[in-house]
Design an enzyme around this catalytic site. Structure first.
Site, PDB file in Angstrom:
ATOM      1  N   LYS A 216       6.881   4.244  -6.283  1.00 34.25           N
ATOM      2  CA  LYS A 216       7.717   3.289  -5.548  1.00 34.25           C
ATOM      3  C   LYS A 216       9.182   3.352  -5.959  1.00 34.25           C
ATOM      4  CE  LYS A 216       4.335   0.122  -3.793  1.00 34.25           C
ATOM      5  NZ  LYS A 216       3.696  -1.194  -3.851  1.00 34.25           N
ATOM      6  N   ARG A 250      -3.431   0.897  -8.071  1.00 38.04           N
ATOM      7  CA  ARG A 250      -3.397   1.632  -6.801  1.00 38.04           C
ATOM      8  C   ARG A 250      -2.422   2.790  -6.963  1.00 38.04           C
ATOM      9  NH1 ARG A 250      -0.241   1.714  -2.308  1.00 38.04           N
ATOM     10  NH2 ARG A 250      -1.251   1.914  -0.274  1.00 38.04           N
TER      11      ARG A 250
HETATM   12  C1  7PJ Z   1       0.742  -1.677  -1.762  1.00 41.99           C
HETATM   13  C2  7PJ Z   1      -0.261  -1.780  -0.800  1.00 41.99           C
HETATM   14  C3  7PJ Z   1       0.644  -2.451  -2.962  1.00 41.99           C
HETATM   15  C4  7PJ Z   1      -1.433  -3.291  -2.082  1.00 41.99           C
HETATM   16  C5  7PJ Z   1       1.261  -0.413  -0.115  1.00 41.99           C
HETATM   17  C6  7PJ Z   1       3.358   2.234  -1.012  1.00 41.99           C
HETATM   18  C7  7PJ Z   1       3.572   1.202   0.027  1.00 41.99           C
HETATM   19  N1  7PJ Z   1      -1.347  -2.576  -0.951  1.00 41.99           N
HETATM   20  N2  7PJ Z   1       0.084  -0.984   0.235  1.00 41.99           N
HETATM   21  N3  7PJ Z   1      -0.469  -3.246  -3.059  1.00 41.99           N
HETATM   22  N4  7PJ Z   1       1.671  -0.805  -1.315  1.00 41.99           N
HETATM   23  N5  7PJ Z   1      -2.478  -4.095  -2.280  1.00 41.99           N
HETATM   24  O1  7PJ Z   1       2.250   2.613  -1.378  1.00 41.99           O
HETATM   25  O2  7PJ Z   1       4.419   2.709  -1.516  1.00 41.99           O
HETATM   26  O3  7PJ Z   1       1.481  -2.450  -3.859  1.00 41.99           O
HETATM   27  S1  7PJ Z   1       2.099   0.703   0.935  1.00 41.99           S
END
Ligand code: 7PJ
Length: 272
Positions: A216, A250
Site C-alpha cells: 500500500k 491480507r
Molecule cells: C483491503 C481490502 C484491506 C480488507 C483492499 C489494496 C486495496 N479488504 N481490500 N482490508 N484493501 N479487509 O489491496 O491495496 O486493507 S483493496
C-alpha cells in the site's frame, strides 16, 4: 517492556484480483485460468484464505456495475472451488455479489464498506458466513483527498464497535465477525502508523482482527518506492501486525509472508 501478543490462530489471506488491470480479459477463459493458477500457487505457498475482488477500491477508483463484478468473480470462485477446499473470501460491497459468491462456494464476505450498502447486513446474516467489517472514511473515489480525524484510533474503534452492534442486531453471529482498521482507506501516513501502533487495542472489540497493508501507499511513502518494490516493507508491516495480535494478514506475496510469519509463530510457541 514490549511484549508481543501473537494470535494462536494467525492466518494469511492471499489476494487475487480479477479486475481488468490485473487480468486483461477480465471474466473470460484465459483470465479465469490465470486467476486460478495464481490462487493455486498461493495455496501451495501457505495461504489460509483466498480473497477474490472484482471491484478495485484503490484511491481514485470508480465503482463497477453489478453484472460486470459478477462476471469477473463468480466463474473464478466456481473454478477455484473445483480444485480446492480453501476458504474463499469475496471482496465486495454488493449484496447481489455476496449471494452469488456464497452460492458459488465462497465462505466469507469481505466488505470494505462494513455492510453499509443496501440490505447487505440482512443478506450477510442470511448467508451465515464469516464477514469482515472494514473502516473507511469517505469513498474510494475521494477518500485520500483530505482525510481528517481528531483521534484516529478512537474514531476507527468507535465506528467498528457501531458496525459490530449493527451486525449482531441483524442476526450475524459474533463468531462470524472480523474487523479491520482499513489501512489506506481515508487515512494519511500518520493515521495509518497510529493505527498500526495501536493494533493490539482492537482485540478489545471481541472479534477476529484483520490487517491489510501489503504494497500500500503507506509502505510506498515511507520507502519512496513504487508498488512492485514494496515487498520487504510489506513483510515488515505484516510482522509488526502479527506481533500486535492481528489474526489475519491480507497480502499479495504469500510465500514470503509465510516465511516471515513462521518466525513470529515460533516466538509464540515459547512465550509465557
Ligand atoms: C483491503 C481490502 C484491506 C480488507 C483492499 C489494496 C486495496 N479488504 N481490500 N482490508 N484493501 N479487509 O489491496 O491495496 O486493507 S483493496
Amino acid at each position: 517492556m514490549f511484549e508481543p501478543n501473537i494470535s494462536s490462530n494467525l492466518r494469511i489471506m492471499g489476494v487475487v484480483n480479477t479486475t481488468p488491470d490485473s487480468f486483461s480479459d477480465g471474466g473470460r477463459f484465459d483470465s479465469i485460468a490465470a486467476a486460478v493458477a495464481a490462487a493455486g500457487q498461493m495455496i501451495a505457498d501457505g495461504a489460509d484464505i483466498i480473497d477474490i475482488g472484482g471491484e478495485s477500491t484503490r484511491p481514485g477508483s470508480r465503482p463497477v456495475d453489478v453484472d460486470e463484478e459478477l462476471a469477473r468473480t463468480i466463474p473464478f470462485i466456481e473454478a477455484l472451488r473445483r480444485i480446492s477446499d480453501i476458504p474463499i473470501s469475496i471482496d465486495t460491497n454488493k449484496p447481489e455479489v455476496m449471494r452469488a459468491a456464497v452460492a458459488a462456494g465462497a465462505d466469507m464476505i469481505n466488505s470494505v464498506s462494513a455492510l453499509r450498502d443496501g440490505d447487505a447486513l440482512q443478506v450477510a446474516a442470511e448467508l451465515d458466513v464469516a464477514v469482515c467489517l472494514m473502516h473507511m472514511q469517505g469513498t474510494p473515489e475521494t477518500m485520500q483527498q483530505d482525510p481528517r480525524y481528531d483521534n484516529v484510533v478512537g474514531e476507527v474503534m468507535d465506528f467498528l464497535r457501531e458496525r459490530i452492534d449493527a451486525a449482531l442486531q441483524a442476526g450475524i453471529a459474533r463468531h462470524n465477525l472480523i474487523v479491520d482498521p482499513g489501512f489506506g482507506f481515508g487515512k494519511t501516513l500518520e493515521h495509518n502508523l497510529l493505527l498500526l501502533r495501536s493494533l493490539n487495542r482492537f482485540h478489545a472489540l471481541g472479534v477476529t482482527v484483520l490487517a491489510g497493508m501489503s504494497r500500500k501507499g503507506m509502505i510506498g511513502t515511507i520507502l519512496d518506492k513504487p508498488a512492485d518494490q514494496r515487498l520487504y516493507g510489506s513483510l515488515s508491516a505484516a510482522v509488526i501486525a502479527a506481533m500486535l495480535g492481528a489474526d489475519i494478514v491480507r497480502v499479495h506475496d504469500v510465500a514470503e509472508t509465510a516465511d516471515a510469519l513462521a518466525i513470529v509463530k515460533a516466538l509464540a510457541r515459547v512465550s509465557s
